[in-house]
Design an enzyme around this catalytic site. Structure first.
Site, PDB file in Angstrom:
ATOM      1  N   GLU A 132     -34.795   1.363  23.434  1.00 50.51           N
ATOM      2  CA  GLU A 132     -35.483   1.978  22.292  1.00 50.51           C
ATOM      3  C   GLU A 132     -35.987   0.902  21.320  1.00 50.51           C
ATOM      4  OE1 GLU A 132     -34.651   5.716  19.333  1.00 50.51           O
ATOM      5  OE2 GLU A 132     -33.100   4.177  19.398  1.00 50.51           O
ATOM      6  N   LYS A 181     -40.651   9.942  19.562  1.00 55.31           N
ATOM      7  CA  LYS A 181     -39.370  10.615  19.369  1.00 55.31           C
ATOM      8  C   LYS A 181     -39.576  11.831  18.472  1.00 55.31           C
ATOM      9  CE  LYS A 181     -34.576   9.266  18.252  1.00 55.31           C
ATOM     10  NZ  LYS A 181     -33.748   8.114  17.817  1.00 55.31           N
ATOM     11  N   CYS A 238     -32.549   7.603  22.873  1.00 54.28           N
ATOM     12  CA  CYS A 238     -31.306   7.649  22.115  1.00 54.28           C
ATOM     13  C   CYS A 238     -30.798   9.087  21.959  1.00 54.28           C
ATOM     14  CB  CYS A 238     -31.532   6.959  20.766  1.00 54.28           C
ATOM     15  SG  CYS A 238     -30.039   6.457  19.889  1.00 54.28           S
TER      16      CYS A 238
END
Length: 342
Positions: A48, A131, A165
């Protein structure tokens, strides 16, 4: 697209970023991509925001204290239409490998997003995603994605998707991906080195457990890429003993999981940099799907089902008038996805 490969090697990156230095990060990415290709890998997954590194200062002090790092982070975030991005595409093409990169994206309007891109082995940008919901203090720096970011892409190596994540802790995100017949999933993590003695949920056991669970729930292979934190990063970010206790060197626990939940790789040392490589066989997914396909024969849409809104909402729409003063068709402006291929 016709699938060319069923059995092949994949690589998960475990390495520290070139923190706050985009050009150096691209150079290191090129080296790791070439190294994976030399080992016969057809896909490499990066952690990430590996470019230009995860903004750990968000967790270490007040927003005002962290402002000292802001401009350099913004200046070194990656734009899709940029020479640096072209270098990533060229590295994928040169090494005949699919690249899934995690990066801080500089959007067209100046906002930052936690992003991942999938570049095919011919150097073509297949998909860029953001995200959906930055986690906790990440929201002070990054914007949000939309439903179109829950995407699985059909490539010559199979159906490939990615999440970042703690997107893996959101059950509906996972289910939306499973429903698209995902076969290979890149699970990108920043490092498991924060709040080691205070927050068990941020450590490797819980988070790799999510990657393992994703594999067995979705009957897919999961490439869990995890960055490390370098001593230089700690020296820069941890200027007090208190901060030195919050963020540690290392934290890398890259792994690859099979569709039955089995870990296919051995861990390297948490402070060590390298590639974790495994052989995968997409035909093995057939046996797992036969037992429990969560969005197929094992689903109960009469009892529970979900809706994914893939039509993004845009903050500005301009209605242009023609010579007669009548409105032409709506034109997108300041789109959250200005750089995605249409």
């Amino acid at each position: 697209m016709k699938r060319t490969f069923s059995q092949y090697k994949v690589a998960a990156v475990q390495a520290a970023p070139e923190f706050l230095d985009l050009d150096a990060g691209i150079e290191k990415a090129e080296m790791l991509i070439a190294k994976a290709a030399e080992q016969g890998c057809k896909l490499i997954g990066f952690p990430e925001t590996w470019l230009p590194g995860y903004p750990w200062w968000l967790w270490l002090g007040s927003p005002a204290w962290g402002m000292r790092f802001l401009k350099k982070y913004v200046d070194n975030s990656l734009q899709i239409r940029s020479p640096q991005f072209e270098r990533l595409k060229n590295a994928a093409r040169k090494n005949n490998i699919v690249v899934v990169m995690g990066y801080s994206e500089m959007g067209a309007t100046g906002s930052l997003y936690i992003a991942q891109c999938t570049i095919n082995s011919d150097g073509r940008l297949v998909h860029s995603r953001r995200k959906l919901k930055p986690t906790h203090v990440e929201r002070t720096l990054f914007g949000e994605g939309q439903g179109s970011d829950l995407a699985v892409n059909e490539l010559e190596i199979g159906n490939v998707g990615a999440l970042c994540c703690w997107e893996h802790l959101q059950p509906l995100n996972r289910y939306a991906m499973y429903a698209q017949n995902e076969q290979v999933h890149v699970s990108s993590w920043p490092s498991f080195c924060l709040y080691e003695q205070m927050a068990y949920a941020l450590g490797p056991v819980v988070n790799l457990g999510q990657s393992r669970s994703y594999a067995v729930e979705g009957q897919c292979y999961v490439i869990a890429s995890v960055a490390t934190v370098s001593s230089a990063m700690v020296d820069l970010l941890c200027d007090t003993p208190e901060r030195q206790e919050l963020l540690k060197v290392g934290g890398g626990y890259a792994a690859i999981f099979g569709p039955d939940g089995r870990q296919l790789t051995e861990h390297i040392e948490p402070t060590e940099e390298g590639l974790v490589v495994a052989d995968i066989d997409l035909e093995a997914i057939t046996y797992s799907k036969a037992v429990a396909d969560p969005a197929g024969h094992y689903a109960r849409p009469d009892a529970t089902r979900m809706i994914v809104n893939r039509k993004g909402l845009h903050p500005v729409e301009f209605l242009d008038g023609d010579a007669d003063g009548e409105a032409n068709e709506v034109e997108r402006a300041a789109s959250p996805f200005p750089d995605k291929p249409m």
